[in-house]
Motif scaffolding. Structure first.
Motif, PDB file in Angstrom:
ATOM      1  N   LEU A  24      -8.844  -3.447  -2.444  1.00 16.10           N
ATOM      2  CA  LEU A  24     -10.110  -3.070  -3.074  1.00 16.10           C
ATOM      3  C   LEU A  24     -10.327  -1.559  -3.036  1.00 16.10           C
ATOM      4  N   ILE A  25      -9.946  -0.942  -1.902  1.00 15.50           N
ATOM      5  CA  ILE A  25     -10.124   0.506  -1.782  1.00 15.50           C
ATOM      6  C   ILE A  25      -9.245   1.257  -2.779  1.00 15.50           C
ATOM      7  N   GLY A  26      -8.035   0.736  -2.982  1.00 20.56           N
ATOM      8  CA  GLY A  26      -7.115   1.416  -3.900  1.00 20.56           C
ATOM      9  C   GLY A  26      -6.966   0.714  -5.233  1.00 20.56           C
ATOM     10  N   ARG A  27      -8.017  -0.069  -5.632  1.00 25.92           N
ATOM     11  CA  ARG A  27      -7.892  -0.865  -6.857  1.00 25.92           C
ATOM     12  C   ARG A  27      -7.820  -0.005  -8.119  1.00 25.92           C
ATOM     13  N   LYS A  28      -8.427   1.187  -8.078  1.00 27.57           N
ATOM     14  CA  LYS A  28      -8.389   2.049  -9.247  1.00 27.57           C
ATOM     15  C   LYS A  28      -7.120   2.899  -9.219  1.00 27.57           C
ATOM     16  N   PRO A  29      -6.262   2.774 -10.235  1.00 29.63           N
ATOM     17  CA  PRO A  29      -5.021   3.547 -10.251  1.00 29.63           C
ATOM     18  C   PRO A  29      -5.301   5.051 -10.183  1.00 29.63           C
ATOM     19  N   HIS A  30      -4.622   5.742  -9.275  1.00 29.69           N
ATOM     20  CA  HIS A  30      -4.809   7.191  -9.157  1.00 29.69           C
ATOM     21  C   HIS A  30      -3.632   7.795  -8.407  1.00 29.69           C
ATOM     22  N   ASP A  31      -3.466   9.088  -8.527  1.00 30.54           N
ATOM     23  CA  ASP A  31      -2.427   9.788  -7.781  1.00 30.54           C
ATOM     24  C   ASP A  31      -2.898   9.932  -6.336  1.00 30.54           C
ATOM     25  N   VAL A  32      -2.075   9.463  -5.412  1.00 32.08           N
ATOM     26  CA  VAL A  32      -2.431   9.494  -3.990  1.00 32.08           C
ATOM     27  C   VAL A  32      -2.101  10.870  -3.411  1.00 32.08           C
ATOM     28  N   SER A  33      -3.102  11.517  -2.838  1.00 33.71           N
ATOM     29  CA  SER A  33      -2.896  12.836  -2.242  1.00 33.71           C
ATOM     30  C   SER A  33      -2.298  12.694  -0.847  1.00 33.71           C
ATOM     31  N   VAL A  34      -1.733  13.772  -0.346  1.00 35.27           N
ATOM     32  CA  VAL A  34      -1.159  13.772   1.002  1.00 35.27           C
ATOM     33  C   VAL A  34      -2.260  13.507   2.030  1.00 35.27           C
ATOM     34  N   LYS A  35      -3.468  14.060   1.786  1.00 31.00           N
ATOM     35  CA  LYS A  35      -4.586  13.850   2.711  1.00 31.00           C
ATOM     36  C   LYS A  35      -4.955  12.380   2.786  1.00 31.00           C
ATOM     37  N   GLU A  36      -5.088  11.735   1.630  1.00 30.00           N
ATOM     38  CA  GLU A  36      -5.443  10.314   1.596  1.00 30.00           C
ATOM     39  C   GLU A  36      -4.364   9.475   2.278  1.00 30.00           C
ATOM     40  N   ALA A  37      -3.103   9.781   1.966  1.00 30.10           N
ATOM     41  CA  ALA A  37      -2.000   9.034   2.572  1.00 30.10           C
ATOM     42  C   ALA A  37      -1.977   9.234   4.080  1.00 30.10           C
ATOM     43  N   GLY A  38      -2.247  10.459   4.529  1.00 28.48           N
ATOM     44  CA  GLY A  38      -2.247  10.751   5.954  1.00 28.48           C
ATOM     45  C   GLY A  38      -3.328   9.992   6.698  1.00 28.48           C
ATOM     46  N   ILE A  39      -4.528   9.962   6.098  1.00 30.02           N
ATOM     47  CA  ILE A  39      -5.653   9.264   6.740  1.00 30.02           C
ATOM     48  C   ILE A  39      -5.345   7.778   6.901  1.00 30.02           C
ATOM     49  N   TRP A  40      -4.853   7.155   5.825  1.00 33.98           N
ATOM     50  CA  TRP A  40      -4.597   5.724   5.883  1.00 33.98           C
ATOM     51  C   TRP A  40      -3.367   5.381   6.716  1.00 33.98           C
ATOM     52  N   THR A  41      -2.412   6.300   6.816  1.00 37.24           N
ATOM     53  CA  THR A  41      -1.277   6.084   7.718  1.00 37.24           C
ATOM     54  C   THR A  41      -1.758   6.022   9.156  1.00 37.24           C
ATOM     55  N   VAL A  42      -2.655   6.949   9.506  1.00 36.34           N
ATOM     56  CA  VAL A  42      -3.231   6.963  10.852  1.00 36.34           C
ATOM     57  C   VAL A  42      -4.041   5.693  11.099  1.00 36.34           C
ATOM     58  N   VAL A  43      -4.793   5.249  10.090  1.00 41.49           N
ATOM     59  CA  VAL A  43      -5.614   4.037  10.227  1.00 41.49           C
ATOM     60  C   VAL A  43      -4.742   2.832  10.563  1.00 41.49           C
ATOM     61  N   TRP A  44      -3.634   2.660   9.829  1.00 41.78           N
ATOM     62  CA  TRP A  44      -2.773   1.506  10.060  1.00 41.78           C
ATOM     63  C   TRP A  44      -2.084   1.585  11.422  1.00 41.78           C
ATOM     64  N   ILE A  45      -1.711   2.784  11.838  1.00 39.51           N
ATOM     65  CA  ILE A  45      -1.086   2.943  13.151  1.00 39.51           C
ATOM     66  C   ILE A  45      -2.088   2.635  14.254  1.00 39.51           C
ATOM     67  N   VAL A  46      -3.330   3.112  14.099  1.00 43.66           N
ATOM     68  CA  VAL A  46      -4.381   2.836  15.082  1.00 43.66           C
ATOM     69  C   VAL A  46      -4.643   1.329  15.175  1.00 43.66           C
ATOM     70  N   MET A 237       2.605  -3.080   6.265  1.00 38.59           N
ATOM     71  CA  MET A 237       1.322  -2.793   5.618  1.00 38.59           C
ATOM     72  C   MET A 237       1.022  -1.300   5.546  1.00 38.59           C
ATOM     73  N   GLY A 238       1.582  -0.529   6.457  1.00 44.48           N
ATOM     74  CA  GLY A 238       1.369   0.910   6.389  1.00 44.48           C
ATOM     75  C   GLY A 238       2.456   1.635   5.632  1.00 44.48           C
ATOM     76  N   LEU A 239       3.390   0.859   5.052  1.00 46.56           N
ATOM     77  CA  LEU A 239       4.543   1.470   4.380  1.00 46.56           C
ATOM     78  C   LEU A 239       4.146   2.185   3.096  1.00 46.56           C
ATOM     79  N   ARG A 240       3.141   1.650   2.394  1.00 43.59           N
ATOM     80  CA  ARG A 240       2.720   2.257   1.134  1.00 43.59           C
ATOM     81  C   ARG A 240       2.205   3.673   1.351  1.00 43.59           C
ATOM     82  N   GLN A 241       1.342   3.847   2.361  1.00 43.94           N
ATOM     83  CA  GLN A 241       0.806   5.178   2.638  1.00 43.94           C
ATOM     84  C   GLN A 241       1.896   6.120   3.142  1.00 43.94           C
ATOM     85  N   LEU A 242       2.837   5.559   3.921  1.00 43.62           N
ATOM     86  CA  LEU A 242       3.924   6.370   4.452  1.00 43.62           C
ATOM     87  C   LEU A 242       4.808   6.903   3.324  1.00 43.62           C
ATOM     88  N   TYR A 243       4.938   6.117   2.261  1.00 41.31           N
ATOM     89  CA  TYR A 243       5.737   6.531   1.101  1.00 41.31           C
ATOM     90  C   TYR A 243       5.196   7.831   0.504  1.00 41.31           C
TER      91      TYR A 243
END
Length: 327
Positions: A24-46, A237-243
């Motif tokens: 739901l959070i990423g339902r709208k297609p968009h270019d993922v920034s490094v900041k967004e990917a970094g935040i969600w990578t940390v979220v999944w690791i936590v 589950m955190g692989l997408r953000q890590l990509y």
């Protein structure tokens, strides 16, 4: 670890909610920034760390250690998947704003297929203890193969579609272009699949090849299906953000294959020792804390040496360009 049916249901329901929220959070297609990917990578690791601590408080120290060892192993092996994901994205010319949707669905397909593999592996292990010999030998062979591939001077790889993908494309047909997030469209009076659907299937089914070594590897650290499944789930589950986070750094991890080969070879030896022990042979077994230390140590050393080697290579290329300009 004794896991009730209720706990299994609650765990799967919780993971489903997390996946749904991610969608739901990423339902709208968009270019993922490094900041967004970094935040969600940390979220999944936590979230993975919190789950591991939950096993410590509500389960046992052994269960917690096995989860963290399995999670770190699966996470490190999943980084290798990213190399292939890059090839798949290039092969199908996936628009940048659609790549996150491709990875989300592709990883979900991979998780379902891995659950099948885990269930089958658990059933085999419960019935035939000698299978540890096969798993151990296979991991040692895979480790040797990784070293050989890393040492080979190969040309740039290209992704080749597997037989299943070719069969699906032939049977259902494929549109000649992307249609946003649509998975199928009507073309010339016939419903056909879009390239988006094909690339999602490519991501999901290609992961089967990686599961052939990662699933035996984690069973070498724990034989608890619950821990095996949850460790795989959090790693994937955190692989997408890590990509998106380390996509540009993948080429700099030049020693990753060597590190993964050491980890797989180590776990392979651990499996063989365990099999001998189960057969009544008095041999020392490798504990989970030792396994965790070896895995983390190898990954740290591999990352450091990779970055040093990449920096030296960049400096050499810069010097060569400078000489050619001056000449």
């Amino acid at each position: 670890m004794d896991v009730s049916t209720t706990l299994w249901v609650l765990t799967i329901a919780g993971l489903s909610l997390l996946i749904g929220a991610d969608f739901l959070i990423g339902r709208k297609p968009h270019d993922v920034s490094v900041k967004e990917a970094g935040i969600w990578t940390v979220v999944w690791i936590v979230l993975a760390v919190l789950f591991g601590l939950g096993l410590l408080f509500f389960g046992s120290a052994q269960a917690s250690q096995e989860f963290f060892a399995g999670f770190i192993t699966e996470k490190s092996l999943s980084v290798d998947n990213l190399f292939v994901f890059v090839l798949i994205m290039a092969k199908f010319s996936v628009p940048s704003h659609l790549q996150q949707r491709v990875l989300l669905v592709g990883v979900l397909i991979a998780l379902v297929l891995r659950a099948v593999f885990i269930a089958a592996g658990a059933a085999i292990i419960a019935s035939f203890s000698w299978v540890f010999y096969l798993f151990g030998a296979f991991l040692i062979f895979t480790a040797w193969k990784l070293i050989q591939e890393a040492r080979a001077d190969e040309e740039e790889e290209e992704f080749e579609e597997n037989r299943l993908l070719k069969t699906i494309e032939k049977k259902f047909g494929v549109a000649d272009r992307y249609h946003g997030t649509k998975l199928s469209v009507i073309s010339n009076g016939k419903r056909v699949l879009t390239p988006l659907m094909i690339v999602m299937l490519a991501i999901g089914t290609t992961d089967i090849l990686f599961a052939l070594d990662s699933i035996p590897a984690i069973f070498g650290l724990t034989q608890d299906p619950y821990i095996v499944f949850t460790a795989n789930a959090f790693a994937l589950m955190g692989l997408r953000q890590l990509y998106f986070l380390i996509g540009g750094l993948l080429k700099k991890l030049v020693h990753l294959s060597y590190g993964l080969s050491v980890i797989l070879g180590f776990i392979g030896v651990k499996l063989v020792l365990h099999a001998l022990h189960e057969s009544g042979v008095h041999v020392p077994e490798i504990s989970i804390p030792v396994s965790l230390g070896v895995i983390c140590g190898v990954l740290v050393i591999t990352t450091i040496t990779s970055l040093i080697a990449a920096r030296k290579q960049e400096a050499a290329e810069a010097a060569a360009r400078k000489e050619s300009v001056e000449a």
